[in-house]
Motif scaffolding. Structure first.
Motif, mmCIF file in Angstrom:
data_model
loop_
_atom_site.group_PDB
_atom_site.id
_atom_site.type_symbol
_atom_site.label_atom_id
_atom_site.label_comp_id
_atom_site.label_asym_id
_atom_site.label_seq_id
_atom_site.Cartn_x
_atom_site.Cartn_y
_atom_site.Cartn_z
ATOM 1 N N THR A 187 -18.474 2.763 -94.852
ATOM 2 C CA THR A 187 -18.375 4.129 -95.379
ATOM 3 C C THR A 187 -18.040 4.058 -96.860
ATOM 4 O OG1 THR A 187 -16.034 4.236 -94.776
ATOM 5 C CG2 THR A 187 -17.607 5.042 -93.162
ATOM 6 N N ALA A 188 -18.508 5.051 -97.598
ATOM 7 C CA ALA A 188 -18.296 5.024 -99.046
ATOM 8 C C ALA A 188 -18.237 6.442 -99.595
ATOM 9 C CB ALA A 188 -19.414 4.240 -99.729
ATOM 10 N N LYS A 189 -17.577 6.564 -100.730
ATOM 11 C CA LYS A 189 -17.561 7.831 -101.456
ATOM 12 C C LYS A 189 -17.517 7.521 -102.947
ATOM 13 C CE LYS A 189 -12.511 8.482 -101.252
ATOM 14 N NZ LYS A 189 -11.432 9.421 -100.887
ATOM 15 N N GLY A 190 -18.065 8.452 -103.721
ATOM 16 C CA GLY A 190 -18.142 8.245 -105.166
ATOM 17 C C GLY A 190 -19.567 8.435 -105.640
ATOM 18 N N ASN A 191 -19.948 7.707 -106.664
ATOM 19 C CA ASN A 191 -21.284 7.795 -107.248
ATOM 20 C C ASN A 191 -22.248 6.947 -106.415
ATOM 21 O OD1 ASN A 191 -23.611 7.396 -108.908
ATOM 22 N ND2 ASN A 191 -22.397 7.992 -110.698
ATOM 23 N N PHE A 192 -23.167 7.597 -105.700
ATOM 24 C CA PHE A 192 -24.046 6.863 -104.789
ATOM 25 C C PHE A 192 -25.129 6.080 -105.541
ATOM 26 C CE2 PHE A 192 -22.271 10.122 -101.997
ATOM 27 C CZ PHE A 192 -21.828 9.321 -100.963
ATOM 28 N N LYS A 193 -25.458 6.512 -106.762
ATOM 29 C CA LYS A 193 -26.395 5.728 -107.565
ATOM 30 C C LYS A 193 -25.754 4.393 -107.923
ATOM 31 C CE LYS A 193 -29.180 5.843 -111.783
ATOM 32 N NZ LYS A 193 -29.565 6.606 -112.997
ATOM 33 N N LEU A 235 -25.241 -2.000 -106.217
ATOM 34 C CA LEU A 235 -24.561 -3.185 -105.702
ATOM 35 C C LEU A 235 -25.546 -4.274 -105.275
ATOM 36 C CD1 LEU A 235 -21.547 -1.910 -103.554
ATOM 37 C CD2 LEU A 235 -21.448 -3.594 -105.395
ATOM 38 N N ASP A 236 -26.669 -3.843 -104.644
ATOM 39 C CA ASP A 236 -27.640 -4.815 -104.159
ATOM 40 C C ASP A 236 -28.475 -5.417 -105.285
ATOM 41 O OD1 ASP A 236 -26.990 -4.655 -101.408
ATOM 42 O OD2 ASP A 236 -28.076 -2.744 -101.271
ATOM 43 N N GLN A 237 -28.334 -4.875 -106.504
ATOM 44 C CA GLN A 237 -29.045 -5.438 -107.637
ATOM 45 C C GLN A 237 -28.162 -6.419 -108.413
ATOM 46 O OE1 GLN A 237 -30.644 -2.250 -110.031
ATOM 47 N NE2 GLN A 237 -31.375 -1.111 -108.227
ATOM 48 N N ILE A 238 -26.863 -6.123 -108.486
ATOM 49 C CA ILE A 238 -25.974 -7.011 -109.243
ATOM 50 C C ILE A 238 -25.423 -8.154 -108.383
ATOM 51 C CG2 ILE A 238 -25.319 -5.221 -110.897
ATOM 52 C CD1 ILE A 238 -22.779 -4.783 -109.357
ATOM 53 N N PHE A 239 -25.551 -8.004 -107.046
ATOM 54 C CA PHE A 239 -25.150 -9.088 -106.155
ATOM 55 C C PHE A 239 -26.314 -9.361 -105.201
ATOM 56 C CE2 PHE A 239 -21.011 -7.063 -107.143
ATOM 57 C CZ PHE A 239 -20.404 -8.150 -107.756
ATOM 58 N N ILE A 240 -26.970 -10.501 -105.394
ATOM 59 C CA ILE A 240 -28.134 -10.837 -104.586
ATOM 60 C C ILE A 240 -27.767 -12.030 -103.697
ATOM 61 C CG2 ILE A 240 -30.545 -11.614 -104.606
ATOM 62 C CD1 ILE A 240 -30.879 -10.170 -107.260
ATOM 63 N N PHE A 241 -27.776 -11.765 -102.380
ATOM 64 C CA PHE A 241 -27.454 -12.820 -101.405
ATOM 65 C C PHE A 241 -28.705 -13.111 -100.587
ATOM 66 C CE2 PHE A 241 -23.666 -10.249 -102.104
ATOM 67 C CZ PHE A 241 -22.756 -11.221 -102.506
ATOM 68 N N GLU A 242 -29.154 -14.334 -100.620
ATOM 69 C CA GLU A 242 -30.374 -14.704 -99.896
ATOM 70 C C GLU A 242 -30.050 -15.779 -98.858
ATOM 71 O OE1 GLU A 242 -33.196 -15.874 -102.784
ATOM 72 O OE2 GLU A 242 -33.451 -13.843 -103.625
ATOM 73 N N ASN A 254 -18.786 -10.329 -94.303
ATOM 74 C CA ASN A 254 -19.324 -11.682 -94.106
ATOM 75 C C ASN A 254 -20.829 -11.654 -93.900
ATOM 76 O OD1 ASN A 254 -16.832 -12.984 -94.327
ATOM 77 N ND2 ASN A 254 -16.367 -12.720 -92.150
ATOM 78 N N ASN A 255 -21.327 -10.658 -93.159
ATOM 79 C CA ASN A 255 -22.773 -10.535 -92.952
ATOM 80 C C ASN A 255 -23.501 -10.258 -94.260
ATOM 81 O OD1 ASN A 255 -22.657 -10.986 -90.194
ATOM 82 N ND2 ASN A 255 -22.405 -8.827 -89.687
ATOM 83 N N ILE A 256 -22.895 -9.450 -95.113
ATOM 84 C CA ILE A 256 -23.507 -9.138 -96.414
ATOM 85 C C ILE A 256 -23.539 -10.392 -97.289
ATOM 86 C CG2 ILE A 256 -23.231 -7.821 -98.544
ATOM 87 C CD1 ILE A 256 -22.045 -5.562 -96.835
ATOM 88 N N LEU A 257 -22.425 -11.098 -97.344
ATOM 89 C CA LEU A 257 -22.350 -12.303 -98.183
ATOM 90 C C LEU A 257 -23.272 -13.405 -97.670
ATOM 91 C CD1 LEU A 257 -18.504 -12.523 -98.892
ATOM 92 C CD2 LEU A 257 -20.287 -11.459 -100.271
ATOM 93 N N ALA A 258 -23.563 -13.390 -96.360
ATOM 94 C CA ALA A 258 -24.449 -14.400 -95.782
ATOM 95 C C ALA A 258 -25.919 -14.006 -95.903
ATOM 96 C CB ALA A 258 -24.090 -14.639 -94.324
ATOM 97 N N GLY A 259 -26.206 -12.822 -96.432
ATOM 98 C CA GLY A 259 -27.576 -12.383 -96.611
ATOM 99 C C GLY A 259 -28.194 -11.761 -95.377
ATOM 100 N N ARG A 260 -27.385 -11.535 -94.341
ATOM 101 C CA ARG A 260 -27.916 -10.932 -93.117
ATOM 102 C C ARG A 260 -27.982 -9.414 -93.214
ATOM 103 N NH1 ARG A 260 -24.660 -15.192 -90.974
ATOM 104 N NH2 ARG A 260 -22.864 -13.791 -90.776
ATOM 105 N N MET A 261 -27.399 -8.846 -94.246
ATOM 106 C CA MET A 261 -27.351 -7.398 -94.407
ATOM 107 C C MET A 261 -27.123 -7.079 -95.877
ATOM 108 S SD MET A 261 -24.671 -4.754 -92.567
ATOM 109 C CE MET A 261 -25.253 -5.159 -90.937
ATOM 110 N N THR A 262 -27.591 -5.926 -96.310
ATOM 111 C CA THR A 262 -27.342 -5.468 -97.682
ATOM 112 C C THR A 262 -26.269 -4.390 -97.672
ATOM 113 O OG1 THR A 262 -29.031 -3.744 -97.541
ATOM 114 C CG2 THR A 262 -29.742 -5.939 -98.314
ATOM 115 N N PHE A 263 -25.700 -4.121 -98.837
ATOM 116 C CA PHE A 263 -24.698 -3.057 -98.940
ATOM 117 C C PHE A 263 -25.308 -1.710 -98.544
ATOM 118 C CE2 PHE A 263 -22.779 -6.181 -101.865
ATOM 119 C CZ PHE A 263 -21.472 -6.181 -101.398
ATOM 120 N N GLN A 264 -26.563 -1.465 -99.007
ATOM 121 C CA GLN A 264 -27.215 -0.194 -98.715
ATOM 122 C C GLN A 264 -27.457 -0.029 -97.219
ATOM 123 O OE1 GLN A 264 -27.658 2.202 -100.745
ATOM 124 N NE2 GLN A 264 -28.884 3.589 -99.486
ATOM 125 N N ARG A 265 -27.887 -1.108 -96.558
ATOM 126 C CA ARG A 265 -28.152 -1.024 -95.119
ATOM 127 C C ARG A 265 -26.845 -0.801 -94.344
ATOM 128 N NH1 ARG A 265 -30.524 -5.862 -91.269
ATOM 129 N NH2 ARG A 265 -30.425 -4.698 -89.299
#
Length: 330
Positions: free
Chosen positions: A312-318, A323-330, A293-304
């Motif tokens: 937490t995440a695993k896989g291709n980190f590039k 994610l923060d380029q294809i989904f922009i929440f302001e 919810n914080n990410i969708l509200a623009g209070r935080m990015t996926f990277q942060r």
């Protein structure tokens, strides 16, 4: 020998009655007495059936706390059930020791109430115990008080084992000559079925209609909630999607509050989001609904969220950083 303890307080941590009956349990168990405690507040929806547990007991302890006035509602309901549904023949041979502790005023009256009630029921009352407790810690640390409690437990054991008799009382005489319970031997359920409300056909019909209306209303609400749950987050992601040329990737978000993972498939300018399973995934991410919810509200990015450990995440980190380029929440 078996002794049942019926506790009529509210179960508060600072309830002195809990300390007293706990101490008595220890003494009785040392005397090889089988002890079973019933916290009446845990059976508040089935108090009418509690008198059935008296059948296998040689003696009982009725313990309650006076917090402002009287023995409290739970204990009163239990005694009412003993009068209405209890086995009077069994009660006549059952010893009862009243334990009443007070944090205000009225412990002596409470002990007397329990003794009188048990005598009117036809039972055999034992010498009880009452006391006023201002500070629970000092009360527990007082060695003399502990000895008094232990002696009371020993007296109960001695009274039951020796089957001690007591002089007749006026309460017993009143019960024999005046007080009478209902003549029919009814269970609590049968008694309710014969009540004036159940006997009223129009009342029963109205109750059934109300129940059906409530069931329909809650069913509709549940259906709406389920539909909202199935589309939650998807609409936000679709409305903030920014295509990145020929970029292609599959993401799977495991959100703690959701039963199924959220799958996000990106193929150039096309976006497909749904709740389900996907085997070929480039990035697995795990987070809470609050973080999402914080990410969708623009209070935080996926990277942060990933860098701070909230996701937490695993896989291709590039691919994760994209994610923060294809989904922009302001």
């Amino acid at each position: 020998m078996k002794v049942n303890i019926y506790y009529g307080g509210r179960g508060l941590l600072d309830d002195p009655t809990l300390y007293v009956i706990g101490k008595m349990e220890e003494v009785l168990k040392e005397l090889r007495v089988s002890v079973e405690r019933y916290n009446i507040y845990e059976h508040k929806n089935s108090i009418s059936t509690l008198p059935q547990t008296l059948k296998d007991a040689d003696g009982i302890i009725l313990a309650t706390t006076v917090e402002w006035l009287g023995i409290g509602g739970y204990m009163q309901q239990f005694l009412d059930s003993c009068w209405l549904y209890g086995d009077k023949e069994k009660i006549k041979t059952t010893y009862m020791q009243p334990i009443v502790m007070s944090t205000t005023y009225g412990e002596r009256e409470g002990e007397l109430t329990l003794s009188n009630a048990w005598e009117i029921l036809g039972g055999l009352p034992c010498s009880g115990m009452c006391g006023y407790v201002d500070d629970l810690v000092s009360f527990e640390m007082n060695h003399d008080y502990s000895l008094i409690i232990e002696k009371k437990a020993e007296n109960l054991y001695r009274t039951i084992s020796q089957k001690q008799k007591s002089l007749p009382t006026s309460n017993q005489a009143v019960t024999r000559t005046i007080l009478r319970t209902q003549q029919m031997d009814l269970t609590p359920q049968e008694s309710e079925q014969l009540s004036q409300y159940v006997a009223d056909d129009s009342y029963v019909k109205k109750q059934k209609e109300d129940i059906e209306e409530l069931a329909s209303m809650f069913k509709d609400k549940l259906s709406v909630q389920q539909n909202d749950t199935q589309t939650e987050y998807i609409t936000e992601l679709e409305s903030h999607f920014v295509p990145q040329g020929d970029f292609t990737a599959n993401y799977l978000f495991i959100i703690e509050e959701k039963k199924k993972p959220l799958v996000v498939e990106v193929a150039g300018e096309e976006l497909n989001c749904y709740y389900g399973q996907q085997e070929n995934v480039d990035v697995y991410a795990k987070l809470t609904g609050e973080v999402m919810n914080n990410i969708l509200a623009g209070r935080m990015t996926f990277q942060r969220a990933f860098m701070t450990g909230e996701m937490t995440a695993k896989g291709n980190f590039k691919t994760l950083r994209t994610l923060d380029q294809i989904f922009i929440f302001e």
